[in-house]
Design a protein around this motif. Sequence first.
Motif, PDB file in Angstrom:
ATOM      1  N   ASP A  30       0.943  -1.144  -0.305  1.00 50.77           N
ATOM      2  CA  ASP A  30       0.390   0.194   0.085  1.00 50.77           C
ATOM      3  C   ASP A  30       0.812   1.377   0.264  1.00 50.77           C
ATOM      4  O   ASP A  30       2.130   1.368   0.553  1.00 50.77           O
ATOM      5  CB  ASP A  30      -0.823   0.221   0.725  1.00 50.77           C
ATOM      6  N   ASP A  31       0.208   1.897  -0.732  1.00 53.22           N
ATOM      7  CA  ASP A  31       0.657   4.040  -0.632  1.00 53.22           C
ATOM      8  C   ASP A  31       2.244   3.588  -0.438  1.00 53.22           C
ATOM      9  O   ASP A  31       3.288   4.485  -0.270  1.00 53.22           O
ATOM     10  CB  ASP A  31       0.668   4.422   0.784  1.00 53.22           C
TER      11      ASP A  31
ATOM     12  N   GLU B 271      -3.713   5.162  -7.082  1.00 50.97           N
ATOM     13  CA  GLU B 271      -5.072   5.320  -5.918  1.00 50.97           C
ATOM     14  C   GLU B 271      -4.618   6.391  -5.853  1.00 50.97           C
ATOM     15  O   GLU B 271      -4.016   7.555  -7.095  1.00 50.97           O
ATOM     16  CB  GLU B 271      -3.808   4.885  -4.672  1.00 50.97           C
TER      17      GLU B 271
HETATM   18 MG    MG Z   1      -2.963   3.368   0.019  1.00 53.85          MG
END
Ligand code: MG
Length: 288
Positions: free
Chosen positions: A179-180, A233
């Motif tokens: 993630d990220d 994202e």
């Molecule tokens: Mg994220």
Amino acid sequence: EAKAGGRNQYRVFDETMRNRREEELELLADLREALRAGHILPYFQPRFAPGAQRIVAVEALARWIHPERGVIMPADFIPISEKCGLINQVGLTILEQAVRQRCAWERRGIDVSVSVNVSLRQLCEPDFAATVQRILETCGCAPARLELELTETLLLEENLVVARNLEKVRLLGIRIAIDDFGTGYSNLARLNEMAVDCIKIDRSLIQGLPRNEEIVRLVIAMCSFMQVSIVAEGIETPAMAEWAQRHGCHELQGYYFSRPVAAAAMENLLLGDAGRAGVALPQGWRPP
Ligand code: MG
Ligand code: C2E
Ligand code: MG
Ligand code: MG
């Protein structure tokens, strides 16, 4: 005069500190009660695959539905849960509800994967993998339909319990997403070794487009080389969606498609009834 002022300032500071501590304790007591009452639940945000022109997955995002204060966002209770050890319970209830919801949708003929955020503290629990396995079995959920979202910094962990948990969930056939991506410290060799299934490019990189086009293209090239699925994202505009698709992102996620919504609204969206869901997939959006 100056000295008195200084002393007063100190007292003010001291009282602010004490108030903050009291507020924290109150919040924690409320949170424990909310967990018991079932007020911590997942909202869902779609992950849209431009190739298939459909929602292929949904990310579960924790919300605290407070009887007086309304919807409380993760930023206002996840960090303190982490600090005080409540994150295991928060994470567990989100995981359980998200998997159960996915399976309820499957029984109604809707096939989507679900991704759930996992914090380092959860992976430090020796029985984490066993707990996930039990949840999947209870719901009759195929492991490949669950993805765990971890942050890249977590991969730097030398902790043996964490390593074992990651290995176990991978062996079960559960997918791992980073993630990220692009905001933390990455160990690229470790990332390659881990054979993660998916990398989610952080919204700060996506929203820096087209100014930082070179760096995002480099990230995408690296993911393609590792044969990792790529999610962009924070897609907020048609231009971002178009760019991400044209440059090989497999899935798009962001307010442009839908904000995170409650399960009932997500169900309407999945059934193609955007109007009733109160959210709209971009009208007439077609991949270039
Ligand atoms: Mg994220
Ligand atoms: P995340 O996992 O990176 O989730 C994406 C966040 O970005 C969500 O915020 C989502 O609402 C927001 N977002 C999505 N699309 C857009 C967009 O187009 N523009 C902008 N500006 N934002 C967008 P949210 O729901 O407030 O969650 C924030 C973070 O809290 C999550 O970031 C995740 O790190 C953490 N979190 C949420 N639920 C859980 C949970 O169940 N467990 C754990 N450990 N962490 C969670
Ligand atoms: Mg996430
Ligand atoms: Mg984030």
